[in-house]
Design a protein around this motif. Sequence first.
Motif, mmCIF file in Angstrom:
data_model
loop_
_atom_site.group_PDB
_atom_site.id
_atom_site.type_symbol
_atom_site.label_atom_id
_atom_site.label_comp_id
_atom_site.label_asym_id
_atom_site.label_seq_id
_atom_site.Cartn_x
_atom_site.Cartn_y
_atom_site.Cartn_z
ATOM 1 N N LYS A 1 4.367 15.241 9.739
ATOM 2 C CA LYS A 1 4.185 14.328 8.846
ATOM 3 C C LYS A 1 5.394 13.227 9.275
ATOM 4 C CE LYS A 1 5.150 16.875 5.272
ATOM 5 N NZ LYS A 1 5.130 18.188 6.138
ATOM 6 N N GLY A 2 6.405 13.688 9.523
ATOM 7 C CA GLY A 2 7.344 12.662 10.008
ATOM 8 C C GLY A 2 7.191 12.096 11.014
ATOM 9 N N THR A 3 6.685 12.555 12.196
ATOM 10 C CA THR A 3 6.424 11.811 13.450
ATOM 11 C C THR A 3 5.440 10.696 13.083
ATOM 12 O OG1 THR A 3 6.678 13.787 14.664
ATOM 13 C CG2 THR A 3 5.351 12.238 15.658
ATOM 14 N N GLN A 4 4.282 11.094 12.444
ATOM 15 C CA GLN A 4 3.365 10.211 12.181
ATOM 16 C C GLN A 4 3.932 8.794 11.008
ATOM 17 O OE1 GLN A 4 0.420 10.019 13.557
ATOM 18 N NE2 GLN A 4 0.843 11.959 14.818
ATOM 19 N N ALA A 5 4.767 9.348 10.182
ATOM 20 C CA ALA A 5 5.250 8.316 9.262
ATOM 21 C C ALA A 5 5.899 7.314 10.090
ATOM 22 C CB ALA A 5 5.925 8.900 8.019
ATOM 23 N N LYS A 6 6.839 7.691 11.046
ATOM 24 C CA LYS A 6 7.650 6.666 11.550
ATOM 25 C C LYS A 6 6.762 5.979 12.557
ATOM 26 C CE LYS A 6 11.816 9.495 11.471
ATOM 27 N NZ LYS A 6 11.310 10.713 10.803
ATOM 28 N N ILE A 7 5.776 6.328 13.188
ATOM 29 C CA ILE A 7 4.704 5.133 13.856
ATOM 30 C C ILE A 7 4.169 4.397 13.108
ATOM 31 C CG2 ILE A 7 2.810 5.426 15.423
ATOM 32 C CD1 ILE A 7 3.353 8.410 16.394
ATOM 33 N N ILE A 8 3.527 4.941 11.863
ATOM 34 C CA ILE A 8 2.792 3.967 10.797
ATOM 35 C C ILE A 8 4.072 2.914 10.563
ATOM 36 C CG2 ILE A 8 1.680 3.842 8.768
ATOM 37 C CD1 ILE A 8 0.020 5.185 11.489
ATOM 38 N N GLU B 1 6.605 1.777 11.849
ATOM 39 C CA GLU B 1 6.751 1.117 12.903
ATOM 40 C C GLU B 1 5.702 -0.231 13.083
ATOM 41 O OE1 GLU B 1 9.146 0.350 16.764
ATOM 42 O OE2 GLU B 1 9.531 1.176 14.663
ATOM 43 N N ARG B 2 4.592 0.433 12.829
ATOM 44 C CA ARG B 2 3.285 -0.387 13.145
ATOM 45 C C ARG B 2 2.856 -1.186 12.234
ATOM 46 N NH1 ARG B 2 -0.693 3.334 16.796
ATOM 47 N NH2 ARG B 2 0.864 3.620 18.625
ATOM 48 N N TYR B 3 3.172 -0.798 10.776
ATOM 49 C CA TYR B 3 2.514 -1.526 9.612
ATOM 50 C C TYR B 3 3.619 -1.937 8.597
ATOM 51 C CZ TYR B 3 -1.922 0.238 11.557
ATOM 52 O OH TYR B 3 -2.861 0.593 12.404
ATOM 53 N N GLY B 4 4.599 -1.560 8.935
ATOM 54 C CA GLY B 4 5.877 -2.173 8.015
ATOM 55 C C GLY B 4 5.823 -1.339 6.462
ATOM 56 N N LEU B 5 5.047 -0.289 6.644
ATOM 57 C CA LEU B 5 5.230 0.654 5.420
ATOM 58 C C LEU B 5 6.573 1.552 5.621
ATOM 59 C CD1 LEU B 5 1.536 2.007 4.844
ATOM 60 C CD2 LEU B 5 2.522 -0.147 4.146
ATOM 61 N N GLN B 6 7.267 1.790 4.564
ATOM 62 C CA GLN B 6 8.596 2.670 4.706
ATOM 63 C C GLN B 6 8.466 3.971 4.401
ATOM 64 O OE1 GLN B 6 11.587 1.399 5.551
ATOM 65 N NE2 GLN B 6 12.130 3.539 5.355
ATOM 66 N N GLN B 7 8.613 4.761 5.278
ATOM 67 C CA GLN B 7 8.811 6.306 5.172
ATOM 68 C C GLN B 7 9.753 6.804 4.405
ATOM 69 O OE1 GLN B 7 10.554 8.250 8.458
ATOM 70 N NE2 GLN B 7 9.623 10.337 7.735
ATOM 71 N N LEU B 8 9.570 7.396 3.080
ATOM 72 C CA LEU B 8 10.499 7.887 2.189
ATOM 73 C C LEU B 8 10.301 9.390 2.497
ATOM 74 C CD1 LEU B 8 10.871 5.630 -0.969
ATOM 75 C CD2 LEU B 8 12.037 5.608 1.083
ATOM 76 N N GLY C 1 5.263 -1.469 0.862
ATOM 77 C CA GLY C 1 4.601 -0.166 0.660
ATOM 78 C C GLY C 1 5.241 1.138 1.159
ATOM 79 N N VAL C 2 4.905 2.327 0.889
ATOM 80 C CA VAL C 2 5.645 3.352 1.050
ATOM 81 C C VAL C 2 4.612 4.386 1.653
ATOM 82 C CG1 VAL C 2 6.922 5.305 0.272
ATOM 83 C CG2 VAL C 2 7.575 2.851 -0.798
ATOM 84 N N ILE C 3 5.305 5.252 2.545
ATOM 85 C CA ILE C 3 4.791 6.465 3.164
ATOM 86 C C ILE C 3 5.380 7.326 2.618
ATOM 87 C CG2 ILE C 3 3.917 7.771 4.966
ATOM 88 C CD1 ILE C 3 4.247 5.248 6.827
ATOM 89 N N MET D 1 0.875 -1.222 0.112
ATOM 90 C CA MET D 1 0.001 -0.082 0.078
ATOM 91 C C MET D 1 0.793 1.209 -0.152
ATOM 92 S SD MET D 1 -2.995 1.209 2.337
ATOM 93 C CE MET D 1 -2.195 1.158 3.848
ATOM 94 N N ASN D 2 0.420 2.213 -0.896
ATOM 95 C CA ASN D 2 1.267 3.368 -0.809
ATOM 96 C C ASN D 2 0.517 4.727 -0.374
ATOM 97 O OD1 ASN D 2 3.770 2.263 -2.068
ATOM 98 N ND2 ASN D 2 2.399 1.936 -3.751
ATOM 99 N N VAL D 3 1.308 5.257 0.359
ATOM 100 C CA VAL D 3 0.281 6.666 1.144
ATOM 101 C C VAL D 3 1.222 7.886 0.794
ATOM 102 C CG1 VAL D 3 -0.451 7.222 3.314
ATOM 103 C CG2 VAL D 3 -0.282 4.974 2.844
ATOM 104 N N ILE D 4 0.362 8.857 0.697
ATOM 105 C CA ILE D 4 0.992 10.182 0.729
ATOM 106 C C ILE D 4 0.390 10.970 1.910
ATOM 107 C CG2 ILE D 4 1.161 12.454 -0.477
ATOM 108 C CD1 ILE D 4 1.009 10.953 -3.196
#
Length: 191
Positions: free
Chosen positions: A13-20, A22-29, A80-82, A1-4
């Motif tokens: 954005k950065g704080t939330q992306a790191k939490i997500i 961690e929890r769901y295995g989507l990679q923050q870019l 997937g990616v955030i 799943m890819n999220v913007i």
Amino acid sequence: MNVIFFGPPAAGKGTQAKIIQERYGLQQLSTGDMLREEVASGSDLGRKAKLIMDRGELVSDEIVIEMIAKRIDSPECAKGVIFDGFPRTVAQAEALQEMLSKRGQAIDIVMELDVDQDRIIERMEKRAAEEERSDDNIEALKKRLQQYNDYSAQVLPHYRSRGNVPVIDGNQQVEGVTAQIEEVLQVKLPS
Ligand code: AMP
């Protein structure tokens, strides 16, 4: 799943992306983080980017698109990616769409983190004191907010014309914001 995650500087954005991540295995870019790594490494690109970033202006589309293209096939992006702080222009949004469709993928959700302007300024002042980011000074900040208002006026309608863009109230505490994001993600996440 890819999220913007779309939103103004210091929206969380950065704080939330790191939490997500961690929890769901989507990679923050985060293109901002990647650019700061270039600056720290003292590379040619980093030196050029620093001048632009310190003025609160946008680095060229070509540079950030290239940075994303280099990372998107790495194994940590498999689930997937955030995308955090990217795309910021319609050209970047179009390049991203092309990159993903070549890989049989798409952007599944675009979320807008909405934060009041005076709260953004408060957060940026706090962050400037804590992290010593050279672009968290008041001049660069004003410019970055103005840039955000300009580019969001182009990029948000681009995505809204393609589907719903849920608005997350980013004024709340970290956990409250995460809960809203998770609610939106639940619809798309495999149970
Ligand atoms: P950020 O950490 O996302 O606030 O980014 C910090 C700075 O990096 C921005 O003010 C821009 O100068 C630059 N930057 C980050 N992402 C992008 C992007 N997608 N397009 C252009 N410039 C960017």
